[in-house]
Design an enzyme around this catalytic site. Structure first.
Site, PDB file in Angstrom:
ATOM      1  N   CYS A 253       0.907  -1.208  -0.005  1.00  0.00           N
ATOM      2  CA  CYS A 253       0.053   0.117   0.063  1.00  0.00           C
ATOM      3  C   CYS A 253       0.756   1.276   0.090  1.00  0.00           C
ATOM      4  O   CYS A 253       0.508   2.579  -0.370  1.00  0.00           O
ATOM      5  CB  CYS A 253      -0.912  -0.216   1.172  1.00  0.00           C
ATOM      6  SG  CYS A 253      -0.055  -0.361   2.898  1.00  0.00           S
TER       7      CYS A 253
ATOM      8  N   GLU B 239      -4.921   3.124  -8.467  1.00  0.00           N
ATOM      9  CA  GLU B 239      -3.869   2.364  -7.568  1.00  0.00           C
ATOM     10  C   GLU B 239      -3.843   1.077  -8.583  1.00  0.00           C
ATOM     11  O   GLU B 239      -4.844   0.202  -8.808  1.00  0.00           O
ATOM     12  CB  GLU B 239      -4.456   1.900  -6.277  1.00  0.00           C
ATOM     13  CG  GLU B 239      -3.427   1.084  -5.583  1.00  0.00           C
ATOM     14  CD  GLU B 239      -3.999   0.496  -4.411  1.00  0.00           C
ATOM     15  OE1 GLU B 239      -5.104   0.100  -4.055  1.00  0.00           O
ATOM     16  OE2 GLU B 239      -3.201   0.480  -3.310  1.00  0.00           O
TER      17      GLU B 239
END
Ligand code: NDP
Length: 493
Positions: A283, A384
């Site tokens: 992340c 993302e």
């Protein structure tokens, strides 16, 4: 039918009620690693009921005793490291060079850190009124649902489980379906450590059925979730009718800003490590690079050179630096983004394809990929991807870099690379992120808080702050005056 791996409900290792199973596939070669129980809402009902029954006794257990149990669990985990490392690698493709140094050793270390930290938990005493004694007590949230992702499968589960337990909560834990095996092994160790029945319950099964059954269950008091921002929003919407709190660690689209006065070699190596560690499935990995024009060409040359040396291959080989993505759909997503970036006019500086070796043809591999881009609103710079695919963009000033870094719906982390510490530190103050580094990226340890802003969520994991996520401050006001309090006297006289 006998299963290799079992769920944990009410202190017993068991199968799902329906007896169904699901496969765990090795993403390096497409072979089956194991079968695990595929639970349904009825298993969640049993798990929540067990957690509710265990709740009162566990919260009233002396914290030192809870701490000792966590230490015992840490010791059992350490004793099984040699077995857990290849299992972690087989289920999600993290190279053994990484799972042996990070994933598996971090799990017992996290239990040990929290076992000590939690014993120091205190409330507040407040000077509100000389005739009263005012304080807060730290109370556990109750039954907490923990829903975790597949990247770092064991350690993400442990970094929720440890603080939940030390603060007196009972738990229903659901790991990611593609990589639940080390968490299921942890279930066995929880029984061995003597943690009382029902305190930890572990169920496996698809997020939309089992995950949602946990979130919607009226017996669950709080959710702590790590995963995709879209899934986080869905969970929050399911929790909203009960106003149930949802702690969330969500996605990121993290920026690395490299200024003209940066140490070029350090920045290029730092970029390579942080962007491609774990195949970019972190992340906190940077996937947007804003590089000042004076050093742009030199940085790009070094970054590409350093990334081209990454050894991609069989994750079980200790020499491998980058393994496959966690499953084939992740590779499909990465390839969609690569095709989209090419179509949008981004220039491939490195990679952009699968490895050529036939040995890797059955695996979910993507080569380290670097694009040169000209537009920050490109999908490549906004979405993302969670893969080894990044974009590099030339900027003129530090202020422009900060504006572009903040031009994102995410706000997890970012870094600034410069030899002028004052300038770099002042720039970090303008970044809308939960963690900012100077001349560093992806340094995450138990002692430092982790969590985002904006659509990256707001919860803090790790550090002393994590204990806040699993406790409430209950405020107690005791009137010590012999006569009734003046507050109401004024109204009733
Ligand atoms: P997902 O959000 O897809 O899955 C996370 C967990 O949620 C899994 O256990 C999944 O179950 C479950 N889930 C899926 N759908 C639902 C639902 N409708 N209701 C309840 N639970 C559900 O994330 P990934 O596992 O793909 O992990 C990658 C994501 O996690 C990335 O976005 C990454 O940025 C983020 N992440 C964030 C971190 C942070 O600290 N901010 C740290 C690590 C990862 P199942 O597996 O069965 O689908």
């Amino acid at each position: 039918m006998a299963y290799e791996y079992k769920i944990l409900i009410d202190g017993k290792l068991t199968e799902s009620l329906r007896g169904e199973t699901m496969e765990v596939i090795n993403p390096a070669n497409g072979t089956r690693v194991a079968l695990v129980p595929k639970c349904g809402p009825e298993d969640v009902d049993l798990a929540v009921a067990a957690a509710q029954r265990a709740r009162a006794a566990w919260r009233n257990t002396y914290v030192g005793e809870r701490s000792e149990l966590l230490m015992r669990l840490a010791a059992i985990l350490r004793a099984h490291e040699a077995e857990l490392v290849p299992l972690e690698t087989a289920q999600y493709g993290g190279p053994i060079s990484k799972t042996s140094k990070f994933d598996i050793p971090f799990a017992p270390a996290e239990f040990e850190f929290i076992a000590g930290l939690g014993r120091g938990l205190t409330g507040l005493t407040i000077s509100a009124d000389p005739t009263a004694r005012v304080m807060t007590f730290r109370e556990p949230c109750g039954v907490v649902g923990l829903i975790t992702p597949w990247n770092f499968p064991l350690v993400t589960a442990v970094s929720k489980l440890a603080p939940a337990l030390i603060t007196g909560n009972t738990v229903v834990l659901k790991p990611a379906s593609c990589a639940p095996l080390t968490v299921l092994k942890l279930g066995e160790y929880i029984v061995e450590a003597g943690i009382p029945a029902g305190v930890v319950n572990i169920v496996t099964g698809p997020g939309p059925s089992v995950g949602e059954a946990i979130v919607k269950h009226p017996g669950v008091d709080k959710i702590n979730f790590t995963g995709d921002s879209g899934v986080g929003k869905r969970i929050m919407s399911l929790a909203a009718p009960r106003v149930m709190p949802v702690a969330s660690e969500l996605g990121g689209k993290n920026a690395m800003i490299v200024l003209d006065d940066a140490n070029l070699d350090a920045a290029a190596e730092g970029a390579t490590y942080a962007a491609f560690f774990n195949s970019g499935q972190n992340c906190g990995s940077p996937s947007r690079f804003y590089v000042q024009e004076g050093i742009y060409d030199a940085f790009v040359e070094r970054f590409v050179k350093s990334a081209s040396k990454i050894v991609v291959g069989d994750p079980m080989d200790p020499k491998t630096m980058m393994g496959p993505l966690a499953y084939k759909a992740c590779r499909d997503t990465a390839e969609r983004f690569i095709a989209g970036a090419k179509a949008a006019g981004a220039k491939v500086l490195l990679g952009g394809d699968r490895p050529l070796s036939p040995d890797m043809a059955k695996g979910a591999f993507v080569m380290p990929t670097i694009f040169e881009v000209y537009d920050n609103r490109m999908e490549l710079m906004q979405e993302e991807i969670f893969a080894p695919v990044v974009g590099v963009m030339k900027i003129k000033t530090p202020e422009e870099a900060v504006a572009l870094a903040n031009d994102s719906r995410y706000g997890l982390c970012a870094s600034v690379w410069s030899s002028d510490y004052r300038k770099a530190m002042l720039l970090t103050e303008e970044l809308k992120v939960g963690t900012a580094w100077v001349n560093q990226h992806l340094a995450i340890v138990s002692e430092t808080p982790w969590g985002g802003q904006k659509e990256s969520g707001w919860t803090k994991e790790n550090s002393v702050l994590v204990l806040e996520e699993y406790t409430y401050h209950k405020h107690l006001w005791v009137n010590m005056a012999e006569t009734p309090n003046t507050f109401w006297k004024e109204y009733i006289s």
